[in-house]
Motif scaffolding. Structure first.
Motif, PDB file in Angstrom:
ATOM      1  N   GLY A  71       0.825  -1.202   0.000  1.00 53.69           N
ATOM      2  CA  GLY A  71       0.000   0.000   0.000  1.00 53.69           C
ATOM      3  C   GLY A  71       0.855   1.246   0.000  1.00 53.69           C
ATOM      4  N   ASN A  72       0.224   2.365   0.307  1.00 55.64           N
ATOM      5  CA  ASN A  72       0.892   3.669   0.238  1.00 55.64           C
ATOM      6  C   ASN A  72       0.633   4.475   1.493  1.00 55.64           C
ATOM      7  OD1 ASN A  72      -0.308   3.147  -2.780  1.00 55.64           O
ATOM      8  ND2 ASN A  72       1.745   4.032  -2.848  1.00 55.64           N
ATOM      9  N   GLY A 288      -1.022   6.160  -7.120  1.00 53.24           N
ATOM     10  CA  GLY A 288       0.239   6.570  -7.725  1.00 53.24           C
ATOM     11  C   GLY A 288       0.294   6.335  -9.223  1.00 53.24           C
ATOM     12  N   GLY A 289       0.921   7.252  -9.939  1.00 58.48           N
ATOM     13  CA  GLY A 289       1.223   7.063 -11.346  1.00 58.48           C
ATOM     14  C   GLY A 289       2.659   6.600 -11.509  1.00 58.48           C
ATOM     15  N   SER A 290       3.161   6.608 -12.720  1.00 57.49           N
ATOM     16  CA  SER A 290       4.554   6.235 -12.951  1.00 57.49           C
ATOM     17  C   SER A 290       5.465   7.382 -12.519  1.00 57.49           C
ATOM     18  CB  SER A 290       4.773   5.922 -14.434  1.00 57.49           C
ATOM     19  OG  SER A 290       4.823   7.126 -15.188  1.00 57.49           O
ATOM     20  N   VAL A 296      -2.267  11.087  -7.289  1.00 52.96           N
ATOM     21  CA  VAL A 296      -3.410  11.856  -6.787  1.00 52.96           C
ATOM     22  C   VAL A 296      -3.838  11.383  -5.405  1.00 52.96           C
ATOM     23  CG1 VAL A 296      -4.356  12.513  -9.047  1.00 52.96           C
ATOM     24  CG2 VAL A 296      -5.031  10.334  -8.021  1.00 52.96           C
ATOM     25  N   ILE A 297      -4.435  12.289  -4.680  1.00 51.30           N
ATOM     26  CA  ILE A 297      -5.175  11.979  -3.453  1.00 51.30           C
ATOM     27  C   ILE A 297      -6.656  12.028  -3.828  1.00 51.30           C
ATOM     28  CG2 ILE A 297      -5.614  12.592  -1.059  1.00 51.30           C
ATOM     29  CD1 ILE A 297      -2.690  11.884  -1.587  1.00 51.30           C
ATOM     30  N   VAL A 314      -8.996   2.102  -8.515  1.00 48.54           N
ATOM     31  CA  VAL A 314      -7.659   1.722  -8.983  1.00 48.54           C
ATOM     32  C   VAL A 314      -6.617   1.947  -7.885  1.00 48.54           C
ATOM     33  CG1 VAL A 314      -8.194   2.185 -11.392  1.00 48.54           C
ATOM     34  CG2 VAL A 314      -7.270   4.025  -9.969  1.00 48.54           C
ATOM     35  N   HIS A 315      -5.460   1.290  -8.027  1.00 52.90           N
ATOM     36  CA  HIS A 315      -4.347   1.547  -7.102  1.00 52.90           C
ATOM     37  C   HIS A 315      -3.188   2.227  -7.812  1.00 52.90           C
ATOM     38  CE1 HIS A 315      -2.203  -1.732  -8.982  1.00 52.90           C
ATOM     39  NE2 HIS A 315      -1.277  -1.797  -8.056  1.00 52.90           N
ATOM     40  N   GLY A 316      -3.260   2.335  -9.140  1.00 53.82           N
ATOM     41  CA  GLY A 316      -2.209   2.979  -9.919  1.00 53.82           C
ATOM     42  C   GLY A 316      -2.645   3.068 -11.362  1.00 53.82           C
TER      43      GLY A 316
END
Length: 408
Positions: A71-72, A288-290, A296-297, A314-316
């Protein structure tokens, strides 16, 4: 509704045939209430990444996967990006020096934590003294290490305000990996620490009845791995805040490889999310993106479509190219790769053009191997709202070709 219904599977975004086939197989195995694919979906082991399955009274160790509680954590600081950009190269050097990436620990700092007195360690004691001692020692040695693969520590500039955010991405490391493989072994009648034959991409999910002794033990072990992942991400964020000489004034923290007992449509179900972020109404998450794209939050909406998504998103951005396609096949004897489609020069140019100070990373994590995050966010516009847009200015990952069996 923004999703398609394909043979009973709710699909957001453009269907990936391999992941869809996996989702259909999962939908036919066990006491399934609903199967869903988020817009960042792609093939995983047994259950697709970006896949969500709601079960009646069952839990899936293969569905949660080997990186339990990946996770993040993201935190907003009081700093402005313009304050740190002149010394960003020094800051990123310090992060790469002090934070442990890959399989080992660079700082030799033993991280003590009340987690190691948690009563749920009794699950491993019940399996056996050797299993308990081995996993606890592994967990203690790796707490606060980030690993490799797509796991990172990033510094972001918030679009519009210039505020500095810090975020990381990793899970329960070797402890979670050994827990997952151990329970998959037990479900197959093998010893917990046996050398398992390994999961095949397209095998049916491993299922345990939550009411069974083994199912209850796995659920408790999974939650312990979740608390362990939280403790690790907390520790690494504190390291980076110390380097920056600042504190956090807002934090967002969530798993995306986990199983939750939730109420949906008046019924209690076990929701297994593999590479999918919980998005209950009002719930805040990081996506998260690449390394060459925004992150984004987001906050879950109180909408019909979000209910039909089982409060999942989504997660990414989602991979569009495998690690081997991108970086080539690795010969571990010579430590050289061959056949990759992305060169190191291409990756560094793309990241440099996006304004990112990069440390580590292989071409299998370059921007070319991922979708654009905005595309998958657009597919979920009725389920989540974007609160903050974050542009990476510093990215730190394990070095290219770092061997780490726990990286995904």
């Amino acid at each position: 509704m923004a999703y398609q219904q394909i043979d009973g599977v709710r699909v957001w975004g453009t269907p990936d045939e391999g992941a869809l086939a996996q989702a259909k197989r999962c939908a036919k195995t066990g006491n399934v209430v609903q199967t869903l694919l988020m817009a960042d979906h792609h093939k995983g082991y047994s259950q697709p990444i970006g896949g969500v399955i709601a079960y009646d009274g069952q839990i899936s160790p293969s569905g949660v996967g080997y990186d339990i509680a990946c996770g993040n954590k993201a935190v907003r600081t009081g700093l402005l990006a313009d304050e740190i950009k002149p010394k960003l190269n020094i800051i990123m050097d310090e992060i790469s020096r002090r934070v442990s990436f890959g399989i080992g620990r660079v700082n030799h700092e033993r991280v003590d934590h009340e987690l190691f007195d948690d009563p749920d360690w009794a699950v491993y004691k019940a399996i056996g003294t050797q299993e308990h001692d081995k996993l606890k020692a592994l967990a203690q040695s790796q707490l606060g290490t980030v690993g490799s693969g797509n796991h990172f520590v990033d510094i972001f500039e918030e679009v519009g305000t210039g505020r500095v955010w810090v975020a990381n991405h990793f899970g329960s490391r070797g402890f979670g990996h050994k827990t997952a493989s151990g329970f998959i072994n037990l479900a197959a009648g093998r010893p917990f620490l046996a050398n398992a034959p390994g999961e095949k991409m397209d095998q049916p999910p491993v299922l345990l009845d939550l009411s069974s002794e083994l199912g209850d033990m796995y659920y408790r072990a999974m939650k312990l791995a979740g608390r362990y992942a939280y403790a690790g991400r907390d520790y690494v964020i504190r390291q980076v805040l110390d380097i920056l000489g600042t504190d956090a004034n807002l934090e967002v923290h969530n798993h995306h490889n986990f199983a939750w007992i939730e109420q949906h449509s008046g019924k209690e179900v076990v929701v297994v999310r593999k590479g999918a972020t919980p998005s209950a109404p009002g719930q805040v998450g990081f996506i998260g993106g690449s390394m060459g794209d925004i992150s984004v939050i987001v906050r879950g909406k109180d909408s019909e479509e979000n209910r039909e998504a089982y409060y999942s998103t989504v997660h990414g951005a989602g991979r569009i190219m495998s690690r081997t396609q991108a970086a080539g096949r690795m010969n571990w004897k010579t430590r050289k790769r061959s056949g990759g489609q992305i060169t190191t020069e291409q990756m560094h140019k793309a990241v440099r053009d996006f304004g990112v100070e990069l440390r580590g990373a292989g071409t299998d994590e370059s921007p070319y191997v991922y979708r654009k995050l905005q595309d998958v966010l657009d597919a979920h516009a009725e389920t989540i709202e974007v609160l903050h847009v974050l542009k990476p200015i510093g990215v730190c990952m394990a070095g290219a070709d770092e061997f780490d069996p726990y990286k995904d």
